[in-house]
Design an enzyme around this catalytic site. Structure first.
Site, PDB file in Angstrom:
ATOM      1  N   THR A  88       0.846  -1.192   0.000  1.00 47.79           N
ATOM      2  CA  THR A  88       0.000   0.000   0.000  1.00 47.79           C
ATOM      3  C   THR A  88       0.878   1.237   0.000  1.00 47.79           C
ATOM      4  O   THR A  88       1.843   1.321   0.769  1.00 47.79           O
ATOM      5  CB  THR A  88      -0.923   0.022   1.227  1.00 47.79           C
ATOM      6  OG1 THR A  88      -1.780  -1.126   1.200  1.00 47.79           O
ATOM      7  CG2 THR A  88      -1.788   1.277   1.229  1.00 47.79           C
ATOM      8  N   PHE A 129       1.040   5.097   0.887  1.00 42.28           N
ATOM      9  CA  PHE A 129       0.414   6.125   1.701  1.00 42.28           C
ATOM     10  C   PHE A 129       0.995   7.486   1.345  1.00 42.28           C
ATOM     11  O   PHE A 129       2.162   7.596   0.954  1.00 42.28           O
ATOM     12  CB  PHE A 129       0.680   5.866   3.193  1.00 42.28           C
ATOM     13  CG  PHE A 129      -0.004   4.663   3.750  1.00 42.28           C
ATOM     14  CD1 PHE A 129      -1.201   4.778   4.434  1.00 42.28           C
ATOM     15  CD2 PHE A 129       0.557   3.396   3.613  1.00 42.28           C
ATOM     16  CE1 PHE A 129      -1.832   3.659   4.974  1.00 42.28           C
ATOM     17  CE2 PHE A 129      -0.059   2.275   4.143  1.00 42.28           C
ATOM     18  CZ  PHE A 129      -1.265   2.412   4.821  1.00 42.28           C
TER      19      PHE A 129
END
Length: 288
Positions: free
Chosen positions: A175, A177
């Site tokens: 992921t 961010f």
């Protein structure tokens, strides 16, 4: 910025992957859980937190669409990025054995990413609102034969046993961010640092507007790494874009490219310029 509270806000419950990202990127700051992305952003906007750790995209699940709708409504700035590998763990109450597990609870995405291993063990998947929430519920109401899929941090916080690490079917799930702050911070241009610049803009209602707006990056040799479109209003008439390019606004090539973007687009907003995260570079291989 140092006069703001030493807090970094995130969406989710303690033990979520966003919480783990806060700990990895800013171990010196207190991580504050928020109910929604908007709540986390508001903590920064109101000066109650120094940063917010907000997921922008996942290599398996794709973009977090809600963030693209929220960002134009804020005045926050991107001051950095963080990449967090997703390591799903199969968790159970202390004393449990893998052979005893009959069902497992987690967020539907996590269940899908661990589907092969769940099938192999012959256990029943149960959908939950989030990964860490499933771990918290299991800790509060332990049940023999029930497990949860969540992070190693969730196991630590909720005193659960890791029955199996790296429970996901495929490795590499990551992921990205973005780190948001209330005040902008333009880093000094340095020859030995690779920079990313994130831009939001809306195209003008003229033929080939997007082609012309982006043409300046091509003709000036500026590498475009990401382009996302989203509807900026409820009228469905104005298309806006999020653009990530490699470069610093003080570089001559970027100055020329941004001039062309300004001419063919409107509501151009540089969200932030920040160094590349080390995850983008693996040896001599560039992750783009």
């Amino acid at each position: 910025m140092t006069d703001l509270p030493a807090i970094i806000a995130y969406q989710g419950v303690p033990g979520a992957y966003s919480h783990l990202s806060c700990r990895q990127a800013y171990p010196e700051l207190q991580a504050q859980a928020c109910h929604t992305f908007a709540d986390a952003m508001f903590m920064v906007d109101s000066g109650k937190a120094r940063f917010a750790m907000i997921p922008l995209e996942n290599s398996t699940a794709g973009r977090v669409e809600e963030i693209y709708r929220l960002m134009p409504k804020t005045k926050l700035h991107i001051v950095g990025e963080h990449f967090e590998p997703v390591n799903h763990c199969l968790l159970a109450p202390k004393g449990s054995q893998l052979s005893e597990i009959k069902a497992v609870a987690s967020h539907p995405q996590a269940l899908a990413q661990c589907y092969g291993n769940i099938e192999e063990l012959g256990i029943e998947p149960i959908a939950s609102l989030d990964t860490a929430g499933a771990a918290a519920e299991l800790s509060e109401n332990p049940s023999k034969g029930l497990a949860a899929i969540a992070s190693s941090l969730a196991a630590e916080l909720y005193d659960l046993k890791i029955l199996r690490d790296n429970f996901q079917d495929k490795s590499g799930n990551t992921t990205r961010f973005m780190i948001l702050a209330r005040d902008s911070h333009m880093p000094e241009l340095k020859a030995d640092v690779r920079f990313m610049t994130s831009i939001m803009f809306t195209v003008r209602n003229i033929p080939a507007a997007l082609y012309k707006a982006l043409g300046g990056f091509s003709t000036n040799g500026v590498n475009m790494l990401k382009l996302e479109s989203y509807m900026a209003s409820d009228t469905m008439t104005a298309t806006s874009f999020h653009l990530d390019v490699e470069g610093h606004p003080d570089e001559r090539s970027m100055k020329y490219a941004l001039q062309e973007l300004d001419f063919f687009a409107k509501e151009v907003r540089i969200m932030g310029t920040y160094p590349w995260h080390p995850f983008r570079l693996r040896g001599d291989q560039i992750i783009e």
